[in-house]
Design a protein around this motif. Structure first.
Motif, PDB file in Angstrom:
ATOM      1  N   SER A   1       1.120   4.141  -2.787  1.00  0.00           N
ATOM      2  CA  SER A   1       0.760   5.183  -2.889  1.00  0.00           C
ATOM      3  C   SER A   1       1.459   6.622  -3.582  1.00  0.00           C
ATOM      4  O   SER A   1       1.348   7.233  -3.805  1.00  0.00           O
ATOM      5  CB  SER A   1       0.889   5.519  -1.494  1.00  0.00           C
ATOM      6  N   GLY A   2       2.333   6.334  -3.797  1.00  0.00           N
ATOM      7  CA  GLY A   2       3.215   6.741  -4.502  1.00  0.00           C
ATOM      8  C   GLY A   2       4.238   8.051  -4.205  1.00  0.00           C
ATOM      9  O   GLY A   2       5.143   8.612  -4.328  1.00  0.00           O
ATOM     10  N   GLN A   3       3.534   7.861  -2.262  1.00  0.00           N
ATOM     11  CA  GLN A   3       4.002   8.806  -1.806  1.00  0.00           C
ATOM     12  C   GLN A   3       5.927   8.117  -0.102  1.00  0.00           C
ATOM     13  O   GLN A   3       6.643   9.269   0.119  1.00  0.00           O
ATOM     14  CB  GLN A   3       3.329   9.060  -0.584  1.00  0.00           C
ATOM     15  N   ALA A   4       6.690   7.191  -0.987  1.00  0.00           N
ATOM     16  CA  ALA A   4       7.709   7.022  -0.026  1.00  0.00           C
ATOM     17  C   ALA A   4       8.947   7.629  -0.960  1.00  0.00           C
ATOM     18  O   ALA A   4       8.905   7.575  -3.244  1.00  0.00           O
ATOM     19  CB  ALA A   4       8.189   5.453  -0.280  1.00  0.00           C
ATOM     20  N   PRO A   5       9.449   8.179  -0.976  1.00  0.00           N
ATOM     21  CA  PRO A   5      10.894   9.276  -1.706  1.00  0.00           C
ATOM     22  C   PRO A   5      11.792   7.768  -2.036  1.00  0.00           C
ATOM     23  O   PRO A   5      11.632   6.784  -1.665  1.00  0.00           O
ATOM     24  CB  PRO A   5      11.771   9.802  -0.202  1.00  0.00           C
TER      25      PRO A   5
ATOM     26  N   GLU B   1      13.132   5.242   0.280  1.00  0.00           N
ATOM     27  CA  GLU B   1      12.475   4.433   1.408  1.00  0.00           C
ATOM     28  C   GLU B   1      11.752   3.092   0.177  1.00  0.00           C
ATOM     29  O   GLU B   1      11.643   2.606   0.872  1.00  0.00           O
ATOM     30  CB  GLU B   1      11.133   5.391   1.916  1.00  0.00           C
TER      31      GLU B   1
ATOM     32  N   GLN C   1       0.654  -0.889  -0.267  1.00  0.00           N
ATOM     33  CA  GLN C   1      -0.164   0.051  -0.034  1.00  0.00           C
ATOM     34  C   GLN C   1       0.914   1.481   0.132  1.00  0.00           C
ATOM     35  O   GLN C   1       0.699   2.144  -1.019  1.00  0.00           O
ATOM     36  CB  GLN C   1      -1.198   0.180   1.334  1.00  0.00           C
ATOM     37  N   ARG C   2       2.135   1.349   0.791  1.00  0.00           N
ATOM     38  CA  ARG C   2       2.575   3.209   0.302  1.00  0.00           C
ATOM     39  C   ARG C   2       3.111   2.584  -0.287  1.00  0.00           C
ATOM     40  O   ARG C   2       4.042   3.772  -1.038  1.00  0.00           O
ATOM     41  CB  ARG C   2       4.016   2.238   1.517  1.00  0.00           C
TER      42      ARG C   2
END
Length: 81
Positions: free
Chosen positions: A28-32, A35, A24-25
């Motif tokens: 989401s495409g939110q992780a640099p 990471e 899920q993380r």
């Protein structure tokens, strides 16, 4: 991040839940980038752990063999197709 040695202590259910949260993380495409790479590596380890746990469970499952009279005559390894 979960350390590899701690991962091996996880139950199948806990490892699968952690793997799902990693996916899920990542999705989401939110992780640099750094990471995301670390999450991917952890996910690969968890996937292998889950597969190994499933294989071990599969090998422990047996099916009951019935005789001509319908009575149980023994067990044999289950076949999964």
């Amino acid at each position: 991040m979960t350390e590899p040695s701690a991962e091996s202590d996880l139950s199948f259910e806990a490892a699968l839940q952690r793997l799902e949260s990693l996916v899920q993380r990542l999705e989401s495409g939110q992780a640099p980038l750094e990471e995301a790479v670390t999450l991917y590596e952890e996910g690969a380890r968890l996937k292998a752990l889950c597969e190994a746990r499933l294989k071990a469970a599969q090998l422990r499952v047996e099916k009951v063999v019935l005789g001509a009279d319908g009575q149980a005559v023994g067990v044999e390894p289950a076949e999964f197709g």
